[in-house]
Design a protein around this motif. Structure first.
Motif, PDB file in Angstrom:
ATOM      1  N   GLY A  80      81.264   2.312  -4.992  1.00  0.00           N
ATOM      2  CA  GLY A  80      79.910   3.158  -4.778  1.00  0.00           C
ATOM      3  C   GLY A  80      78.909   2.196  -5.079  1.00  0.00           C
ATOM      4  N   GLY A  81      77.593   2.645  -4.686  1.00  0.00           N
ATOM      5  CA  GLY A  81      76.408   1.840  -5.027  1.00  0.00           C
ATOM      6  C   GLY A  81      75.188   2.673  -4.396  1.00  0.00           C
ATOM      7  N   GLY A  82      73.939   2.162  -4.868  1.00  0.00           N
ATOM      8  CA  GLY A  82      73.010   2.801  -4.511  1.00  0.00           C
ATOM      9  C   GLY A  82      71.866   2.148  -5.110  1.00  0.00           C
ATOM     10  N   GLY A  83      70.714   2.519  -4.717  1.00  0.00           N
ATOM     11  CA  GLY A  83      69.554   2.069  -5.259  1.00  0.00           C
ATOM     12  C   GLY A  83      68.093   2.728  -4.658  1.00  0.00           C
ATOM     13  N   GLY A  84      67.113   2.508  -5.295  1.00  0.00           N
ATOM     14  CA  GLY A  84      65.819   3.120  -4.761  1.00  0.00           C
ATOM     15  C   GLY A  84      64.713   2.735  -5.446  1.00  0.00           C
ATOM     16  N   GLY A  85      63.460   3.180  -5.091  1.00  0.00           N
ATOM     17  CA  GLY A  85      62.430   2.673  -5.660  1.00  0.00           C
ATOM     18  C   GLY A  85      61.150   3.639  -5.539  1.00  0.00           C
ATOM     19  N   GLY A  86      60.096   3.481  -6.251  1.00  0.00           N
ATOM     20  CA  GLY A  86      59.020   4.112  -5.811  1.00  0.00           C
ATOM     21  C   GLY A  86      57.629   3.636  -6.204  1.00  0.00           C
ATOM     22  N   ALA A  87      56.516   3.966  -5.725  1.00  0.00           N
ATOM     23  CA  ALA A  87      55.287   3.758  -6.404  1.00  0.00           C
ATOM     24  C   ALA A  87      54.342   4.888  -6.226  1.00  0.00           C
ATOM     25  N   THR A  88      53.415   4.858  -7.237  1.00  0.00           N
ATOM     26  CA  THR A  88      52.191   5.758  -7.059  1.00  0.00           C
ATOM     27  C   THR A  88      50.997   5.009  -7.711  1.00  0.00           C
ATOM     28  N   ALA A  89      49.833   5.481  -6.876  1.00  0.00           N
ATOM     29  CA  ALA A  89      48.467   5.014  -7.147  1.00  0.00           C
ATOM     30  C   ALA A  89      47.417   6.175  -7.140  1.00  0.00           C
ATOM     31  N   ARG A  90      46.564   6.174  -8.231  1.00  0.00           N
ATOM     32  CA  ARG A  90      45.642   6.964  -8.414  1.00  0.00           C
ATOM     33  C   ARG A  90      44.196   6.479  -8.770  1.00  0.00           C
ATOM     34  N   PRO A  91      43.001   6.935  -8.283  1.00  0.00           N
ATOM     35  CA  PRO A  91      41.909   6.369  -8.385  1.00  0.00           C
ATOM     36  C   PRO A  91      41.462   6.711 -10.012  1.00  0.00           C
ATOM     37  N   LEU A  92      40.787   5.917 -10.436  1.00  0.00           N
ATOM     38  CA  LEU A  92      40.362   5.769 -11.816  1.00  0.00           C
ATOM     39  C   LEU A  92      38.940   5.695 -11.838  1.00  0.00           C
ATOM     40  N   GLY A  93      38.181   4.930 -11.122  1.00  0.00           N
ATOM     41  CA  GLY A  93      36.724   4.890 -10.912  1.00  0.00           C
ATOM     42  C   GLY A  93      36.183   3.474 -10.028  1.00  0.00           C
ATOM     43  N   PHE A  94      35.394   3.149 -10.553  1.00  0.00           N
ATOM     44  CA  PHE A  94      34.872   1.863  -9.579  1.00  0.00           C
ATOM     45  C   PHE A  94      33.750   0.880 -10.572  1.00  0.00           C
ATOM     46  N   ILE A  95      33.841  -0.276 -10.076  1.00  0.00           N
ATOM     47  CA  ILE A  95      32.912  -1.026 -10.762  1.00  0.00           C
ATOM     48  C   ILE A  95      31.596  -1.329  -9.726  1.00  0.00           C
ATOM     49  N   GLU A  96      30.412  -1.142 -10.354  1.00  0.00           N
ATOM     50  CA  GLU A  96      29.471  -1.549  -9.629  1.00  0.00           C
ATOM     51  C   GLU A  96      28.601  -2.493 -10.155  1.00  0.00           C
ATOM     52  N   ILE A  97      28.300  -3.738  -9.207  1.00  0.00           N
ATOM     53  CA  ILE A  97      27.569  -5.001  -9.608  1.00  0.00           C
ATOM     54  C   ILE A  97      26.272  -4.880  -8.919  1.00  0.00           C
ATOM     55  N   SER A  98      25.264  -4.984  -9.636  1.00  0.00           N
ATOM     56  CA  SER A  98      24.008  -4.727  -9.269  1.00  0.00           C
ATOM     57  C   SER A  98      22.995  -5.779  -9.814  1.00  0.00           C
ATOM     58  N   LYS A  99      22.115  -6.546  -9.171  1.00  0.00           N
ATOM     59  CA  LYS A  99      21.251  -7.243 -10.101  1.00  0.00           C
ATOM     60  C   LYS A  99      21.934  -8.060 -11.269  1.00  0.00           C
ATOM     61  N   GLY A 100      23.132  -8.544 -10.910  1.00  0.00           N
ATOM     62  CA  GLY A 100      23.755  -9.486 -11.730  1.00  0.00           C
ATOM     63  C   GLY A 100      24.343  -8.574 -13.112  1.00  0.00           C
ATOM     64  N   THR A 101      24.579  -7.316 -12.927  1.00  0.00           N
ATOM     65  CA  THR A 101      25.068  -6.425 -13.932  1.00  0.00           C
ATOM     66  C   THR A 101      26.216  -5.794 -13.599  1.00  0.00           C
TER      67      THR A 101
END
Length: 142
Positions: A80-101
């Motif tokens: 016998g044998g077997g295998g598998g996998g999975g992935a998940t992603a969910r948004p957390l936020g964002f980085i805002e870069i403006s005027k050097g900050t």
């Protein structure tokens, strides 16, 4: 179904082939998932508009597993044998870069804006009653 090995050497060869097949399977699954486990899975492509750059941020999780087995004895051969996998992603936020900050802006679920104030209000109302309950009837001054 395969035929049972006739000699101990045949059994060793069959076990080795089964182990190699399982190893190859796990390597293929790991390579596919590992290839996707990149920085771009957590930090998206930057978006630039006028003087503002926005970089999406997410939480990504990857996992995989597999296995193989073989039973020899009493004229039986089970593989016998077997295998598998999975992935998940969910948004957390964002980085805002403006005027050097750079500023991280989390994305909160919409219900959090209502639930947190209500929970704090309930705690404030319940706190005096809980304090009186812990004080007990023998400690009250009349």
């Amino acid at each position: 179904m395969t035929t049972p090995p006739r000699t101990p050497q045949d059994a060793v060869k069959a076990a080795g082939a089964s182990t190699e097949a399982a190893t190859r399977l796990l390597e293929r699954v790991a390579a596919r998932l590992g290839g996707r486990a990149a920085v771009s899975a957590v930090f998206g492509e930057p978006v630039v508009r006028e003087d503002v750059t926005v970089i999406p941020v997410a939480s990504a999780r990857f996992g995989f597993g597999g296995g193989a087995t073989q039973e020899d004895g009493d004229g039986k051969s089970n593989e016998g044998g077997g295998g598998g996998g999975g992935a998940t992603a969910r948004p957390l936020g964002f980085i805002e870069i403006s005027k050097g900050t750079a500023v991280y802006r989390p994305i909160r679920p919409p219900w959090a804006d209502a639930v947190i104030p209500v929970a704090l209000l309930l705690a404030a109302v319940a706190a005096p009653r809980a304090a009186r309950a812990f004080a007990g009837p023998g400690r009250r001054k009349i």
